[in-house]
Motif scaffolding. Structure first.
Motif, PDB file in Angstrom:
ATOM      1  N   LYS A  26      12.283   4.619   4.690  1.00 46.73           N
ATOM      2  CA  LYS A  26      12.052   3.270   5.183  1.00 46.73           C
ATOM      3  C   LYS A  26      10.779   2.736   4.543  1.00 46.73           C
ATOM      4  N   VAL A  27      10.830   1.456   4.159  1.00 41.93           N
ATOM      5  CA  VAL A  27       9.684   0.801   3.546  1.00 41.93           C
ATOM      6  C   VAL A  27       9.085  -0.183   4.553  1.00 41.93           C
ATOM      7  N   SER A  28       7.769  -0.101   4.725  1.00 44.12           N
ATOM      8  CA  SER A  28       7.060  -1.035   5.601  1.00 44.12           C
ATOM      9  C   SER A  28       5.937  -1.692   4.828  1.00 44.12           C
ATOM     10  N   ASN A  29       5.501  -2.865   5.305  1.00 46.13           N
ATOM     11  CA  ASN A  29       4.334  -3.488   4.694  1.00 46.13           C
ATOM     12  C   ASN A  29       3.079  -3.019   5.409  1.00 46.13           C
ATOM     13  N   ASN A  30       1.915  -3.518   5.000  1.00 43.79           N
ATOM     14  CA  ASN A  30       0.666  -3.050   5.577  1.00 43.79           C
ATOM     15  C   ASN A  30       0.458  -3.516   7.016  1.00 43.79           C
ATOM     16  N   ASP A  31       1.352  -4.382   7.512  1.00 39.75           N
ATOM     17  CA  ASP A  31       1.315  -4.767   8.923  1.00 39.75           C
ATOM     18  C   ASP A  31       2.252  -3.908   9.762  1.00 39.75           C
ATOM     19  N   GLY A  32       2.928  -2.960   9.123  1.00 41.93           N
ATOM     20  CA  GLY A  32       3.864  -2.123   9.841  1.00 41.93           C
ATOM     21  C   GLY A  32       5.238  -2.740  10.008  1.00 41.93           C
ATOM     22  N   GLN A  33       5.449  -3.921   9.424  1.00 39.16           N
ATOM     23  CA  GLN A  33       6.738  -4.596   9.536  1.00 39.16           C
ATOM     24  C   GLN A  33       7.710  -4.020   8.505  1.00 39.16           C
ATOM     25  N   PRO A  34       8.999  -3.921   8.846  1.00 38.49           N
ATOM     26  CA  PRO A  34       9.986  -3.482   7.857  1.00 38.49           C
ATOM     27  C   PRO A  34       9.966  -4.398   6.643  1.00 38.49           C
ATOM     28  N   GLY A  55      14.387  -2.434   6.210  1.00 36.95           N
ATOM     29  CA  GLY A  55      13.513  -1.668   5.337  1.00 36.95           C
ATOM     30  C   GLY A  55      14.055  -0.313   4.929  1.00 36.95           C
ATOM     31  N   LYS A  56      15.287   0.011   5.306  1.00 35.37           N
ATOM     32  CA  LYS A  56      15.850   1.343   5.040  1.00 35.37           C
ATOM     33  C   LYS A  56      16.535   1.389   3.684  1.00 35.37           C
ATOM     34  N   PHE A  57      16.520   2.600   3.070  1.00 40.81           N
ATOM     35  CA  PHE A  57      17.163   2.768   1.765  1.00 40.81           C
ATOM     36  C   PHE A  57      17.665   4.185   1.617  1.00 40.81           C
ATOM     37  N   THR A  58      18.627   4.364   0.704  1.00 42.39           N
ATOM     38  CA  THR A  58      19.175   5.688   0.384  1.00 42.39           C
ATOM     39  C   THR A  58      19.501   5.742  -1.101  1.00 42.39           C
ATOM     40  N   ASN A  92      13.317  12.836   3.348  1.00 41.43           N
ATOM     41  CA  ASN A  92      13.027  11.652   4.148  1.00 41.43           C
ATOM     42  C   ASN A  92      11.612  11.162   3.844  1.00 41.43           C
ATOM     43  N   LEU A  93      11.487   9.855   3.547  1.00 42.00           N
ATOM     44  CA  LEU A  93      10.205   9.285   3.167  1.00 42.00           C
ATOM     45  C   LEU A  93       9.883   8.055   4.005  1.00 42.00           C
ATOM     46  N   SER A  94       8.595   7.813   4.174  1.00 41.05           N
ATOM     47  CA  SER A  94       8.103   6.566   4.750  1.00 41.05           C
ATOM     48  C   SER A  94       7.139   5.963   3.743  1.00 41.05           C
ATOM     49  N   LEU A  95       7.479   4.782   3.246  1.00 39.54           N
ATOM     50  CA  LEU A  95       6.676   4.137   2.208  1.00 39.54           C
ATOM     51  C   LEU A  95       5.995   2.902   2.780  1.00 39.54           C
ATOM     52  N   GLU A  96       4.740   2.719   2.407  1.00 45.83           N
ATOM     53  CA  GLU A  96       3.990   1.543   2.857  1.00 45.83           C
ATOM     54  C   GLU A  96       3.493   0.765   1.650  1.00 45.83           C
ATOM     55  N   LEU A  97       3.859  -0.515   1.582  1.00 50.67           N
ATOM     56  CA  LEU A  97       3.416  -1.382   0.500  1.00 50.67           C
ATOM     57  C   LEU A  97       2.193  -2.168   0.939  1.00 50.67           C
ATOM     58  N   LEU A  98       1.206  -2.255   0.071  1.00 47.50           N
ATOM     59  CA  LEU A  98      -0.027  -2.983   0.357  1.00 47.50           C
ATOM     60  C   LEU A  98      -0.009  -4.321  -0.348  1.00 47.50           C
ATOM     61  N   GLU A  99      -0.478  -5.354   0.339  1.00 46.98           N
ATOM     62  CA  GLU A  99      -0.512  -6.695  -0.235  1.00 46.98           C
ATOM     63  C   GLU A  99      -1.470  -6.731  -1.408  1.00 46.98           C
ATOM     64  N   SER A 100      -1.046  -7.406  -2.476  1.00 45.96           N
ATOM     65  CA  SER A 100      -1.867  -7.536  -3.674  1.00 45.96           C
ATOM     66  C   SER A 100      -2.307  -8.976  -3.840  1.00 45.96           C
ATOM     67  N   SER A 101      -3.581  -9.237  -3.588  1.00 48.28           N
ATOM     68  CA  SER A 101      -4.080 -10.604  -3.734  1.00 48.28           C
ATOM     69  C   SER A 101      -4.034 -11.044  -5.190  1.00 48.28           C
ATOM     70  N   GLU A 102      -4.289 -10.130  -6.125  1.00 44.55           N
ATOM     71  CA  GLU A 102      -4.285 -10.512  -7.530  1.00 44.55           C
ATOM     72  C   GLU A 102      -2.887 -10.924  -7.965  1.00 44.55           C
ATOM     73  N   MET A 103      -1.871 -10.168  -7.473  1.00 43.74           N
ATOM     74  CA  MET A 103      -0.512 -10.500  -7.854  1.00 43.74           C
ATOM     75  C   MET A 103      -0.103 -11.843  -7.282  1.00 43.74           C
ATOM     76  N   ILE A 104      -0.511 -12.105  -6.042  1.00 45.55           N
ATOM     77  CA  ILE A 104      -0.179 -13.384  -5.415  1.00 45.55           C
ATOM     78  C   ILE A 104      -0.784 -14.525  -6.222  1.00 45.55           C
ATOM     79  N   LYS A 105      -2.065 -14.360  -6.616  1.00 47.24           N
ATOM     80  CA  LYS A 105      -2.714 -15.412  -7.396  1.00 47.24           C
ATOM     81  C   LYS A 105      -2.004 -15.613  -8.726  1.00 47.24           C
TER      82      LYS A 105
END
Length: 816
Positions: A26-34, A55-58, A92-105
């Motif tokens: 399952k992939v979540s963002n840095n707020d814990g949201q799927p 947020g689930k994948f196989t 089984n994995l739990s992945l967390e993505l972090l927001e990238s301010s540089e990428m957003i800009k």
């Protein structure tokens, strides 16, 4: 023999899979949201997938060994993780993505666009391929690249949507699938941050993160809304990284518009954002000018990992000169017989004004119980005050162009109070998956309007002002004095709306889904109170309290033969509570609207391209429109006096093809066809002509935009863009009416002056943009309406307004 073969095949398959492993997670963002629609790939391999809405994948059928797993999504840092696959086992994995301010800009600067975005208007966060409804989302990137100023500059990027205007040109209205969207809260079809909004004074596009459009019926989620579309303006939100930008726009007709956008963290859990802009401009129309200030501060507080609170406030002060267009003489039936006037000719008084002051506040609370259940509560308060003075709409212009101008003023104050609660959850009952939405909403609208007494400098009381000729201004001497104005009465008209709804997206199999929902709405329009300000005496209005209740069902079948293709068929029914009264002061009966839609949605190249098609039919049992005459048989200029004109049918189709091929290249293409006509007018007032197309609604609309930013050449930093918009044939004037037998209530009203359709030809405008970005500074220029096309926007039956000529705009931006 056959059974033996099947048994051997199963054993062989099990042997194959026993020698391989798989990954689930399952992939979540840095707020814990799927995190939905995240690309999860095996580096250096073609094996991979995309996370679902939870947020689930196989990833299956992987040989044993060492791999690198790569998870990526726009706006987040790419995650790479070393993994070891063991044959016959599941990792089984739990992945967390972090927001990238540089990428957003980088995304904002380069002009990328994400195809098939999910509109928050849908409330349930249903992924685009699962949503059985035609939608459109225009991002801040497109808004900035096109240097959009008004909401109308933005929504024309959505297929099937055309722009109209209100009387006096003091606000924008829009049309889709034959239906118009009103400006006021009572109209109920334009929203800001998910709550109803009054759009007098023109919303400012430069402060928006995105504009969302849901076409067709949205009665299940929002109750008494337009059968054609609803629009949501999403304002920019706080961020937990420091940044911002300052820009200055210069345009034709002495336009200048500075904008400042600053955001950042106040503490670990508290972030802010402030966006402010000021605009001052003249116009291609004589006398018309604009002076506007708009500020939108906001705060985001993360109480903990599960709960956050968002407070947004905006303030608008808009002073403009009302513009009633060029006028349409009675019985003129072709565009060649309209006033041969220059595009700049202005027929209101030189001293006319329309001033709007609006304050809005929005509070949103999100609470996540766990990975599958979430509660959202939204509340808002909006206060809109409008003051204006000039002459009335040009409702009785003689065939020779003579126009007797009468005084008209407005002073209204509308307060809108809204609240809604939405519970979203995902669960299973056996093999069937559920994406459930349960919600309730409340809206209170209180409208206060004023009546007036006008007195000339000579002491004459009355509305008469002067006479001009719209063909020949030298024929009469126009008055320039400003009469005195006094409030004589104040009318308060409140109404309440309530609604409860439930919606469930059922996943029967991986290819077959069902969306079903039901809403119950209840509305009460209270009897008005009228205060005589001269005598300080209050009385009740003639119309008693009126309450209506309605059920609004929706059912849709969704078939997905491929993971990237969705075919749907839907039916929805809405119960439109018509505002205003008939010519006798009685409340109008509701209109029942049946909406049928089928469509196909496709995604290609891992979501970089989308191709969507929808076909629809909308049947309105009794279409409400402004009455032609008042009860005395005189031309009616009061938009609150209406009539039920009979059954209408609106059918057509829309096509969208949008995409982003790289971070530097995106495009939007769309086409819409609509035919809205009267289909059964038996028993209607006066009786409309069956089969006749309704005024204002064009048969065809089209949009196309393409933007490219050079990156790896000597032209690095150069941006080129081209946008084109087409509005097809439509009618101004009045729909034909038969059967009044000389007028209403035995009067001698002449119908011949009001049965003239004015055909307007289709037109296209083309805009060209060019810009350059170096480090933190960018310059972007635009030439709009390159070919100086001349045509008209339809206000209503009384007037049309020339479109803007060729104009220039230049924006200088500094990002910090």
């Amino acid at each position: 023999m056959k059974s033996v073969f099947v048994l051997l095949l199963c054993l062989f398959t099990q042997m194959i899979y026993a020698q391989t492993g798989q990954i689930t997670g399952k992939v979540s963002n840095n707020d814990g949201q799927p995190a939905a629609f995240v690309s999860v790939q095996i580096k250096g391999s073609k094996k991979g997938t995309t996370s679902d809405e939870q947020g689930k994948f196989t990833i299956s059928n992987l040989k044993g060994g060492n791999y690198t797993l790569v998870a990526s999504f726009v706006g987040y840092k790419t995650l790479e993780q070393k993994i070891v696959i063991e044959e016959g086992k599941t990792l089984n994995l739990s992945l967390e993505l972090l927001e990238s301010s540089e990428m957003i800009k980088e995304i904002v600067v380069s002009g990328s666009y994400i195809a098939n975005r999910t509109p928050t208007l849908g409330k349930a966060n249903i992924r685009p391929l699962d949503l059985p409804q035609s939608t459109g989302v225009v991002t801040s990137t497109v808004i900035a690249d096109q240097q959009a100023i008004r909401l109308g500059d933005v929504v024309k990027n959505v297929s099937g949507v055309s722009q109209t205007e209100t009387r006096g040109g003091v606000a924008e209205t829009f049309s889709s699938r034959g239906y118009s969207v009103g400006i006021a809260g009572a109209g109920g079809s334009i929203f800001k941050n998910g709550t109803i909004s009054n759009t007098m004074g023109f919303p400012d596009a430069s402060t928006l993160e995105s504009v969302e459009v849901m076409k067709g019926s949205s009665a299940l989620l929002y109750g008494n809304v337009s059968g054609g579309l609803i629009i949501n303006m999403v304002t920019k939100k706080p961020r937990f990284d420091w940044g911002g930008q300052a820009s200055m726009l210069f345009g034709s007709y002495n336009q200048y518009k500075p904008t400042l956008d600053v955001y950042g963290p106040i503490s670990k859990n508290l972030a802010f954002r402030v966006v402010g802009t000021y605009e001052n401009a003249k116009s291609y129309r004589d006398v018309v000018k604009t002076d506007r200030t708009y500020v939108t501060p906001s705060l985001l507080y993360k109480i903990n990992d599960k709960t956050d609170v968002l407070l947004q406030v905006d303030y608008l002060k808009s002073n403009i000169v009302p513009d009633a267009g060029v006028g349409t003489p009675n019985s003129r039936v072709t565009i060649t017989e309209l006033p041969d006037a220059p595009r700049n000719r202005f027929i209101n008084t030189s001293w006319a004004y329309n001033n709007t002051e609006q304050t809005s506040s929005y509070l949103t609370i999100n609470h996540k119980f766990d990975a599958n259940w979430k509660l959202t509560a939204i509340g808002s308060i909006q206060n809109t005050e409008v003051k204006g003075f000039g002459v009335g709409v040009p409702s009785a212009i003689a065939t020779n162009g003579d126009y007797t101008r009468t005084l008209s003023a407005v002073h209204t104050n509308e307060k809108d109070y809204t609240a809604q609660v939405n519970l979203n959850g995902g669960f299973k009952t056996g093999a069937i998956g559920h994406q459930l939405l349960v919600g309730a909403d409340f809206l209170r609208i209180s409208n206060v309007s004023h009546s007036f007494k006008f007195t000339s400098a000579a002491g004459v009381v009355g509305t008469a002002y002067d006479k001009i000729n719209i063909f020949d201004f030298s024929k009469y001497v126009a008055r320039t004095d400003i009469p005195t104005i006094a409030d004589t009465a104040r009318t308060t008209t409140p109404q309440n709306r309530y609604g409860v709804y439930v919606q469930d997206l059922l996943t029967i199999t991986s290819k077959f889904k069902v969306l079903a929902g039901l809403r119950y709405s209840y509305q009460t329009a209270f009897q008005s109170t009228i205060l005589n300000l001269e005598k300080n005496v209050e009385r009740r209005g003639a119309t008693a309290d009126k309450s209506d209740g309605a059920l609004s069902p929706k059912l849709a079948l969704i078939y997905q033969p491929l993971k990237t293709t969705s075919i749907y068929s839907s039916y929805s029914n809405s119960f439109t509570i018509n505002t205003g009264t008939d010519i006798n002061g009685d409340n109008l009966k509701p209109s029942i609207i049946d909406n049928y839609e089928i469509g196909v949605k496709n995604e290609f190249l891992d979501g970089k391209l989308s191709a969507n098609l929808s076909v629809y039919k909308i049947i309105n049992s009794n279409f409400a429109q402004t009455a032609l005459f008042d009860r005395n048989g005189n031309p009616n200029t009061n938009t609150n006096i209406k009539e039920l004109s009979g059954e209408t049918t609106s059918d057509g189709f829309e096509v969208d093809f949008n995409g982003v091929l790289s971070k530097n290249f995106y495009f939007l293409l769309g086409y819409g066809y609509n035919y809205m006509r009267y289909t059964n007018t038996t028993g209607a007032v006066g009786s409309q002509v069956e089969g006749e197309q309704l005024i204002r609604s064009p048969r065809s609309t089209a949009n196309g935009s393409i933007f490219y930013t050079f990156d790896n050449t000597k032209l690095k930093g150069v941006k080129l863009g081209l946008s084109a918009f087409y509005t097809g044939n439509r009618f101004a004037g009045n729909n034909n009416v038969v059967g009044l037998n000389g007028g209403l209530n035995n009067t001698t009203a002449s119908l011949s002056s009001y049965n003239a359709l004015i055909p307007l030809s289709g037109f296209a405008t083309v805009d060209f943009s060019v810009g350059y970005t170096f480090s933190k500074v960018s310059v972007l220029g635009k030439v709009s309406n390159i070919f100086n096309e001349m045509n008209y926007i339809v206000h209503d039956r009384y007037s049309i307004n020339p479109i803007a000529p060729r104009q220039l705009a230049l924006t200088v931006n500094y990002r910090f």
